[in-house]
Write a protein that holds these residues in place. Structure first.
Motif, PDB file in Angstrom:
ATOM      1  N   LYS A   1       0.436  -1.177   0.035  1.00  0.00           N
ATOM      2  CA  LYS A   1      -0.118  -0.101  -0.489  1.00  0.00           C
ATOM      3  C   LYS A   1       0.682   1.084  -0.001  1.00  0.00           C
ATOM      4  O   LYS A   1       0.307   2.358   0.154  1.00  0.00           O
ATOM      5  CB  LYS A   1      -0.648   0.549   1.608  1.00  0.00           C
ATOM      6  CG  LYS A   1      -1.857  -1.260   1.573  1.00  0.00           C
ATOM      7  CD  LYS A   1      -3.060  -1.225   2.811  1.00  0.00           C
ATOM      8  CE  LYS A   1      -3.606  -2.070   2.626  1.00  0.00           C
ATOM      9  NZ  LYS A   1      -5.391  -2.696   4.072  1.00  0.00           N
ATOM     10  N   GLY A   2       2.095   1.278   0.285  1.00  0.00           N
ATOM     11  CA  GLY A   2       3.185   2.400   0.432  1.00  0.00           C
ATOM     12  C   GLY A   2       4.121   1.681   1.111  1.00  0.00           C
ATOM     13  O   GLY A   2       4.602   0.562   0.946  1.00  0.00           O
TER      14      GLY A   2
ATOM     15  N   THR B   1       2.935  -5.970  -7.665  1.00  0.00           N
ATOM     16  CA  THR B   1       2.633  -4.424  -7.040  1.00  0.00           C
ATOM     17  C   THR B   1       3.245  -4.038  -5.703  1.00  0.00           C
ATOM     18  O   THR B   1       3.206  -2.206  -6.047  1.00  0.00           O
ATOM     19  CB  THR B   1       1.083  -5.146  -6.719  1.00  0.00           C
ATOM     20  OG1 THR B   1       0.517  -5.569  -6.484  1.00  0.00           O
ATOM     21  CG2 THR B   1       0.514  -4.300  -5.067  1.00  0.00           C
TER      22      THR B   1
ATOM     23  N   GLN C   1       5.335  -2.292  -8.391  1.00  0.00           N
ATOM     24  CA  GLN C   1       5.211  -1.518  -8.644  1.00  0.00           C
ATOM     25  C   GLN C   1       4.434  -0.031  -8.298  1.00  0.00           C
ATOM     26  O   GLN C   1       4.501   1.334  -9.378  1.00  0.00           O
ATOM     27  CB  GLN C   1       3.994  -2.145  -9.692  1.00  0.00           C
ATOM     28  CG  GLN C   1       4.090  -2.934 -10.697  1.00  0.00           C
ATOM     29  CD  GLN C   1       3.559  -3.775 -11.399  1.00  0.00           C
ATOM     30  OE1 GLN C   1       1.876  -3.435 -10.618  1.00  0.00           O
ATOM     31  NE2 GLN C   1       3.253  -4.944 -12.187  1.00  0.00           N
ATOM     32  N   ARG C   2       4.185  -0.207  -7.157  1.00  0.00           N
ATOM     33  CA  ARG C   2       3.566   0.925  -6.636  1.00  0.00           C
ATOM     34  C   ARG C   2       4.930   2.120  -5.686  1.00  0.00           C
ATOM     35  O   ARG C   2       4.603   2.908  -5.951  1.00  0.00           O
ATOM     36  CB  ARG C   2       2.725   0.774  -4.933  1.00  0.00           C
ATOM     37  CG  ARG C   2       2.049   1.464  -4.410  1.00  0.00           C
ATOM     38  CD  ARG C   2       0.274   1.249  -3.954  1.00  0.00           C
ATOM     39  NE  ARG C   2      -0.356   0.975  -4.506  1.00  0.00           N
ATOM     40  CZ  ARG C   2      -2.231   0.315  -4.596  1.00  0.00           C
ATOM     41  NH1 ARG C   2      -1.295  -0.689  -2.930  1.00  0.00           N
ATOM     42  NH2 ARG C   2      -2.292  -0.042  -5.734  1.00  0.00           N
ATOM     43  N   ASN C   3       5.648   1.512  -5.742  1.00  0.00           N
ATOM     44  CA  ASN C   3       7.159   2.524  -4.987  1.00  0.00           C
ATOM     45  C   ASN C   3       8.050   2.504  -5.444  1.00  0.00           C
ATOM     46  O   ASN C   3       8.668   3.302  -5.154  1.00  0.00           O
ATOM     47  CB  ASN C   3       7.455   1.406  -3.444  1.00  0.00           C
ATOM     48  CG  ASN C   3       6.111   0.717  -2.645  1.00  0.00           C
ATOM     49  OD1 ASN C   3       5.734   2.552  -1.871  1.00  0.00           O
ATOM     50  ND2 ASN C   3       5.518  -0.473  -2.176  1.00  0.00           N
ATOM     51  N   ARG C   4       7.906   2.053  -6.629  1.00  0.00           N
ATOM     52  CA  ARG C   4       9.459   2.093  -7.144  1.00  0.00           C
ATOM     53  C   ARG C   4      10.683   2.635  -7.258  1.00  0.00           C
ATOM     54  O   ARG C   4      10.697   3.671  -7.546  1.00  0.00           O
ATOM     55  CB  ARG C   4       8.942   3.910  -8.470  1.00  0.00           C
ATOM     56  CG  ARG C   4       7.007   2.998  -9.230  1.00  0.00           C
ATOM     57  CD  ARG C   4       7.238   4.896 -10.368  1.00  0.00           C
ATOM     58  NE  ARG C   4       6.300   3.966 -11.000  1.00  0.00           N
ATOM     59  CZ  ARG C   4       6.192   3.431 -12.442  1.00  0.00           C
ATOM     60  NH1 ARG C   4       6.711   2.917 -12.230  1.00  0.00           N
ATOM     61  NH2 ARG C   4       4.884   3.132 -12.847  1.00  0.00           N
TER      62      ARG C   4
END
Length: 350
Positions: free
Chosen positions: A137-138, A217, A220-223
């Motif tokens: 989520k982060g 995921t 991809q979200r945090n790069r």
């Protein structure tokens, strides 16, 4: 182990070549077939280079176990929930873990450290946070927290040096940490999560697919930036990985050999070596763990495992299992007569 300040720089020098050459000569003079103990001889030579002394001693051994929770567990990536982390961490305080029992037999002192368990525990506390956040989520933690975790590991290595320990072993306890380790390795090696992710502590095939997708995921979200190991650690890593990376760095800074355990320990070693490549010279591998990415990390670090036992327990158990082998090699190195002593002609390299 008391909390104290440490040198915050990562100054690492190379191995002492003179000590290594003297150690090599001693092996060549011992009355046995040349290179008869194989890579165990190489390990003792490496330790001589680390210590800067051919009179190698690893009589005083310390297993540092970093204990921390991982927020990603809420994604169902493990068979158990985070409450198990605290239970097993407390068992370390009571000497009731596999690593503790094996260490007792191998002459290893165990130092568990609560670097990030989400509840209060019975072990020594150097807590950076009460667990990480859910990386799906982060970011798992801030860069500052990642730095603090590394410095906690350096502190642990420094305290062990002050107490006279001559070799450090790495262990961990943290439900969900094969997920964070796979994420870190995936980014740093540029591999798809499928290539570096295993079943951890007993996932089903379906659970493994879910774990791989959660890692995908999170990345991809945090790069996370693969060129910045601290950024990778902060965004998709764990406090235990950061602490162990600090132990590897601290061992190299203070010229103490550090034994890599399994996959979580290997991920931490990879982070440490990306921060300071010379750290690799101070690392001894123990075994080939069953996790998918382990062989890839060993190859990246140029390490060949000593043990192929199919172990996948963690906690530092494989690092502890290596100690009797090194002790036996040292017994030969220290006490075996040379060729002159038994009045036979020395073997010659051919």
């Amino acid at each position: 182990m008391e909390k104290t300040e440490e040198n915050n720089s990562f100054k690492v020098t190379g191995l002492d070549q003179t000590s290594m050459e003297r150690c090599q000569r001693r092996w060549m003079q011992i009355a046995k077939p040349l290179y008869g103990l194989g890579r165990l001889e190489d390990a003792i030579i490496q330790i001589a280079g680390i210590m800067g002394n051919e009179k190698v001693s690893i009589d005083k051994k310390a297993l540092i176990v970093m204990c921390a929770d991982n927020g990603v567990v809420e994604e169902g990536v493990s068979q158990t929930d985070s409450s198990v982390t605290a239970v097993v961490t407390d068992n370390f305080a009571e000497g009731k873990t596999s690593a503790c029992l094996m260490s007792r037999r191998a002459g290893v002192d165990v130092f568990p450290i609560d670097i990030g368990v989400q509840t209060k525990t019975k072990v020594y506390e150097d807590k950076v946070a009460w667990g990480t956040r859910n990386m799906a989520k982060g970011p798992a933690m801030s860069k500052k927290e990642a730095q603090e975790a590394i410095h906690a590991g350096i502190r642990a290595a420094w305290r062990c040096r002050e107490l006279g320990y001559q070799i450090l072993l790495t262990g961990e306890m943290g439900i969900g940490n094969t997920t964070t380790s796979s994420a870190v390795v995936s980014v740093l090696l540029g591999k798809d999560p499928k290539e570096v992710t295993g079943k951890g502590a007993g996932l089903s095939d379906e659970g493994l697919l879910r774990k791989q997708q959660v890692i995908r995921t999170a990345i991809q979200r945090n790069r996370p930036d693969p060129q910045d190991p601290l950024d990778v650690l902060a965004k998709v890593g764990g406090l235990d990985i950061g602490g162990l990376a600090g132990v590897f760095l601290g061992g190299a800074m203070y010229r103490i050999p550090v034994v890599m355990d399994g996959f979580i320990s290997a991920a931490a070693a990879l982070v440490a070596c990306r921060i300071e490549p010379k750290v690799s010279d101070y690392i001894l591998p123990s075994h080939l763990s069953g996790e998918g990415g382990m062989s890839l990390v060993l190859k990246e670090l140029g390490k060949e495992p000593f043990l192929h036992c199919g172990m996948k327990l963690g906690e530092g158990t494989a690092a502890v299992a290596l100690m009797p082998l090194l002790d036996m090699a040292l017994e030969v190195y220290r006490h075996m007569p040379d060729f002159d002593g038994i009045q036979i002609e020395a073997y010659q390299p051919l």
